[in-house]
Enzyme design. Structure first.
Site, PDB file in Angstrom:
ATOM      1  N   GLY A  14      -1.835  -7.216   7.375  1.00 43.32           N
ATOM      2  CA  GLY A  14      -1.948  -8.670   7.193  1.00 43.32           C
ATOM      3  C   GLY A  14      -1.210  -9.419   8.290  1.00 43.32           C
ATOM      4  O   GLY A  14      -0.250  -8.924   8.873  1.00 43.32           O
ATOM      5  N   ARG A  18       1.544 -17.094   6.047  1.00 44.03           N
ATOM      6  CA  ARG A  18       2.414 -17.971   5.264  1.00 44.03           C
ATOM      7  C   ARG A  18       3.886 -17.882   5.691  1.00 44.03           C
ATOM      8  O   ARG A  18       4.711 -18.683   5.280  1.00 44.03           O
ATOM      9  CB  ARG A  18       2.272 -17.644   3.760  1.00 44.03           C
ATOM     10  CG  ARG A  18       0.945 -18.113   3.172  1.00 44.03           C
ATOM     11  CD  ARG A  18       0.691 -17.540   1.777  1.00 44.03           C
ATOM     12  NE  ARG A  18       0.213 -16.157   1.820  1.00 44.03           N
ATOM     13  CZ  ARG A  18      -0.060 -15.431   0.734  1.00 44.03           C
ATOM     14  NH1 ARG A  18       0.128 -15.944  -0.474  1.00 44.03           N
ATOM     15  NH2 ARG A  18      -0.494 -14.187   0.844  1.00 44.03           N
TER      16      ARG A  18
HETATM   17  C1  UD1 Z   1      -1.975  -8.545  -3.697  1.00 49.87           C
HETATM   18  C2  UD1 Z   1      -2.844  -8.060  -4.857  1.00 49.87           C
HETATM   19  C3  UD1 Z   1      -2.377  -8.742  -6.143  1.00 49.87           C
HETATM   20  C4  UD1 Z   1      -0.916  -8.416  -6.373  1.00 49.87           C
HETATM   21  C5  UD1 Z   1      -0.068  -8.797  -5.162  1.00 49.87           C
HETATM   22  C6  UD1 Z   1       1.338  -8.238  -5.323  1.00 49.87           C
HETATM   23  C7  UD1 Z   1      -5.105  -7.486  -4.066  1.00 49.87           C
HETATM   24  C8  UD1 Z   1      -6.493  -7.965  -3.894  1.00 49.87           C
HETATM   25  N1  UD1 Z   1      -4.253  -8.373  -4.601  1.00 49.87           N
HETATM   26  O1  UD1 Z   1      -2.170  -9.933  -3.517  1.00 49.87           O
HETATM   27  O2  UD1 Z   1      -3.146  -8.277  -7.248  1.00 49.87           O
HETATM   28  O3  UD1 Z   1      -0.456  -9.100  -7.536  1.00 49.87           O
HETATM   29  O4  UD1 Z   1      -0.603  -8.233  -3.955  1.00 49.87           O
HETATM   30  O5  UD1 Z   1       2.190  -8.644  -4.276  1.00 49.87           O
HETATM   31  O6  UD1 Z   1      -4.819  -6.351  -3.762  1.00 49.87           O
HETATM   32  N2  UD1 Z   1      -3.505  -6.234   3.732  1.00 49.87           N
HETATM   33  C9  UD1 Z   1      -4.104  -5.521   4.742  1.00 49.87           C
HETATM   34  N3  UD1 Z   1      -5.393  -5.812   5.088  1.00 49.87           N
HETATM   35  C10 UD1 Z   1      -6.111  -6.774   4.447  1.00 49.87           C
HETATM   36  C11 UD1 Z   1      -5.490  -7.501   3.414  1.00 49.87           C
HETATM   37  C12 UD1 Z   1      -4.178  -7.211   3.081  1.00 49.87           C
HETATM   38  O7  UD1 Z   1      -3.487  -4.631   5.333  1.00 49.87           O
HETATM   39  O8  UD1 Z   1      -7.288  -6.955   4.812  1.00 49.87           O
HETATM   40  C13 UD1 Z   1      -2.120  -5.903   3.373  1.00 49.87           C
HETATM   41  C14 UD1 Z   1      -1.134  -7.014   3.685  1.00 49.87           C
HETATM   42  O9  UD1 Z   1      -0.543  -6.800   4.958  1.00 49.87           O
HETATM   43  C15 UD1 Z   1      -0.099  -6.853   2.591  1.00 49.87           C
HETATM   44  C16 UD1 Z   1      -0.870  -6.254   1.438  1.00 49.87           C
HETATM   45  O10 UD1 Z   1      -2.058  -5.710   1.984  1.00 49.87           O
HETATM   46  O11 UD1 Z   1       0.934  -5.954   2.951  1.00 49.87           O
HETATM   47  C17 UD1 Z   1      -1.196  -7.273   0.367  1.00 49.87           C
HETATM   48  O12 UD1 Z   1      -1.968  -8.320   0.915  1.00 49.87           O
HETATM   49  P1  UD1 Z   1      -1.678  -9.824   0.517  1.00 49.87           P
HETATM   50  O13 UD1 Z   1      -2.655 -10.682   1.246  1.00 49.87           O
HETATM   51  O14 UD1 Z   1      -0.247 -10.130   0.660  1.00 49.87           O
HETATM   52  O15 UD1 Z   1      -2.131  -9.780  -1.029  1.00 49.87           O
HETATM   53  P2  UD1 Z   1      -1.664 -10.755  -2.194  1.00 49.87           P
HETATM   54  O16 UD1 Z   1      -2.469 -11.989  -2.128  1.00 49.87           O
HETATM   55  O17 UD1 Z   1      -0.212 -10.878  -2.185  1.00 49.87           O
HETATM   56 CA    CA Z   2       1.517 -10.224  -0.804  1.00 55.48          CA
END
Ligand code: UD1
Ligand code: CA
Length: 452
Positions: A14, A18
């Site tokens: 990610g 934010r």
């Molecule tokens: C996610 C969860 C949510 C949970 C929360 C806990 C999903 C869809 N949602 O939401 O249920 O309550 O975490 O903190 O899983 N990332 C990638 N590639 C992507 C998208 C994300 O590597 O395409 C990684 C991000 O770097 C991060 C993690 O996955 O480390 C979580 O992504 P983030 O966008 O923070 O998810 P949340 O909206 O927090």
């Molecule tokens: Ca998160």
């Protein structure tokens, strides 16, 4: 977890928009260590454990950090950020190798402990296909909600897709899960993107596991362990949680702190027995403090080793590469950097000692500066054992002060001084010769003069 193999995938691709920072989110520090380092440190280790980190396409720094912390980590690049399930599949090759347990964690959840990874794996050993880590959130906004019916986990609903009734649920997805490693690929490949964000949500594994007639369970933990960090405010909250853990561990190990809430530690700080840390001390990464050492108030210490019964501060700054021997004393407004100060050295006031080696029992007077930088390069200063450097002296490096040498106050030393020599480069000589004589007499009687 004897006998079971594991693959842990840590998602760190990610952007962390934010955080409003040019630094990738997972490289921000908590207690002197990156978020990623905390997660990788808690993930299962050893010969039966493999590790994969999914990183963004332009995040060389994240890859380097992963390799630094866990040289055994394989890294995979997610070229487009299409959601957490899509990110997991970037590590498809690692998953396809097949392990008993597939663990998935997020790089932005630094407070997770290794015990929790073990707790998540236990249900798999008992035959469940999926175990999801859940917690009750004080404010669930932004988290996926765990939908439980008759004590069975049936789905995870993301905030954006949740109904008002579902949004009222406080049991949330921590983002950490354990999947049966032999079925994981088949399950994750079934995930689609039919949701409001058009993302591939890892959280959809729950309904898929259910539809396959397999078992999914929730393992609960405290909110403090699974705070996800998306903003600088959440980063500061995680720091608080981590600091109170580290302070408690230090107190439990016998460190004396009368105001622990004012002392900042790093995740890797080590302590000997009977260490005292006075209020308002900041300790950065790479610091070890040996038995009986005292750190006085308002000191700032990074990458330094502090010998037994040494005394630091108040108001001292020990920078990277400082090593203090037994009983060494660093007083107020003294800065050290890349300097070894052997046992019994005293630098009691207002000095800079950098790129230097100071032999045992040398006494460095107030206002002494090692002039280590000539505007082009850094140079070293050697000060021999038992030397006496009078106040307000400048030692222009590269330079060597012999052991037992006596440098008169206010000297600017630009050439090497032989052992036991008297050196006065500028100013009046007479007083200093008298001082050197007295110093030697006192030293031969085994008692050094006070102060300096
Ligand atoms: C996610 C969860 C949510 C949970 C929360 C806990 C999903 C869809 N949602 O939401 O249920 O309550 O975490 O903190 O899983 N990332 C990638 N590639 C992507 C998208 C994300 O590597 O395409 C990684 C991000 O770097 C991060 C993690 O996955 O480390 C979580 O992504 P983030 O966008 O923070 O998810 P949340 O909206 O927090
Ligand atoms: Ca998160």
């Amino acid at each position: 977890m004897t006998g079971r193999t594991s693959l842990t995938i840590v998602l760190a691709a990610g952007e962390g928009t934010r955080m409003r920072s040019a630094t990738p989110k997972v490289l921000h520090p908590v207690a002197g260590q990156s978020l990623l380092a905390h997660v990788l440190g808690a993930a299962p280790k050893g010969s039966s454990a493999s590790l994969a980190v999914v990183i963004g396409p332009d995040h060389k720094g994240v890859e380097e950090e992963a390799k630094r912390v866990r040289p055994d980590a394989a890294t995979f690049i997610q070229h487009e950020r299409l959601g957490t399930a899509h990110a997991v599949l970037a590590a498809r090759d690692a998953i396809a190798r097949g392990s008993d347990d597939l663990l998935i964690a997020f790089g932005d959840t630094p407070l997770i402990s290794s015990a929790t990874f073990d707790r998540l794996r236990a249900p798999l050993q008992g035959g469940a296909t999926l175990a999801v880590l859940g917690f009750h959130a004080a404010d669930p906004a932004g988290y996926g909600r765990l939908l439980v019916e008759d004590n069975r986990l049936v789905a995870i609903r993301e905030q954006a897709d949740a109904s008002p009734a579902e949004r009222a649920i406080t049991l949330c997805n921590a983002g950490v899960m354990a999947l049966d490693g032999r079925k994981a690929l088949e399950i994750i490949e079934k995930i689609g993107n039919a949701n409001s964000k058009r993302e591939y949500y890892l959280t959809d594994v729950v309904t898929i596991v259910r539809e396959m007639g397999l078992e999914a369970v929730v393992i609960e933990t405290s909110e403090d362990e699974v705070r996800g960090i998306n903003t600088k405010a959440q980063l500061a909250e995680a720091e608080q949680v981590m600091q109170s853990r580290l302070r408690k561990a230090a107190l439990d190990a016998g460190v004396t702190m009368i105001a622990p809430e004012t002392v900042y530690l790093a995740a890797d700080t080590t302590f000997g027995k009977d260490v005292t840390i006075e209020p308002f001390v900041v300790i950065g990464p790479g610091v070890s403090i040996s038995d009986g050492a005292v750190i006085h108030s308002f000191s700032h210490i990074v990458q330094a080793s502090i010998g037994k019964k040494a005394s630091v501060g108040p108001y001292a700054r020990l920078r990277p590469g400082t090593s203090l021997g037994e009983g060494a004393r660093i007083g107020n407004f003294v800065e050290t950097k890349a300097a070894t100060l052997e046992a019994g050295v005293k630098v009691n006031h207002l000095s800079y000692v950098g790129d230097a080696h100071v032999g045992a029992n040398a006494n460095i007077g107030a206002g002494t500066i090692t002039c280590n930088y000539d505007g082009f390069g850094k140079h070293r200063t050697e000060i021999g054992a038992g030397a006496f450097v009078g106040t307000n002296s400048s030692l222009v490096a590269p330079v060597r002060i012999g052991s037992g040498a006596y440098i008169g106050s206010g000297s600017v030393i630009t050439r090497d001084v032989p052992d036991d020599a008297l050196a006065v480069e500028r100013g009046q000589q007479t007083n200093r010769e008298g001082g050197a004589k007295r110093y030697r007499e006192i030293k031969t009687r085994g008692k050094a003069p006070k102060g300096g």
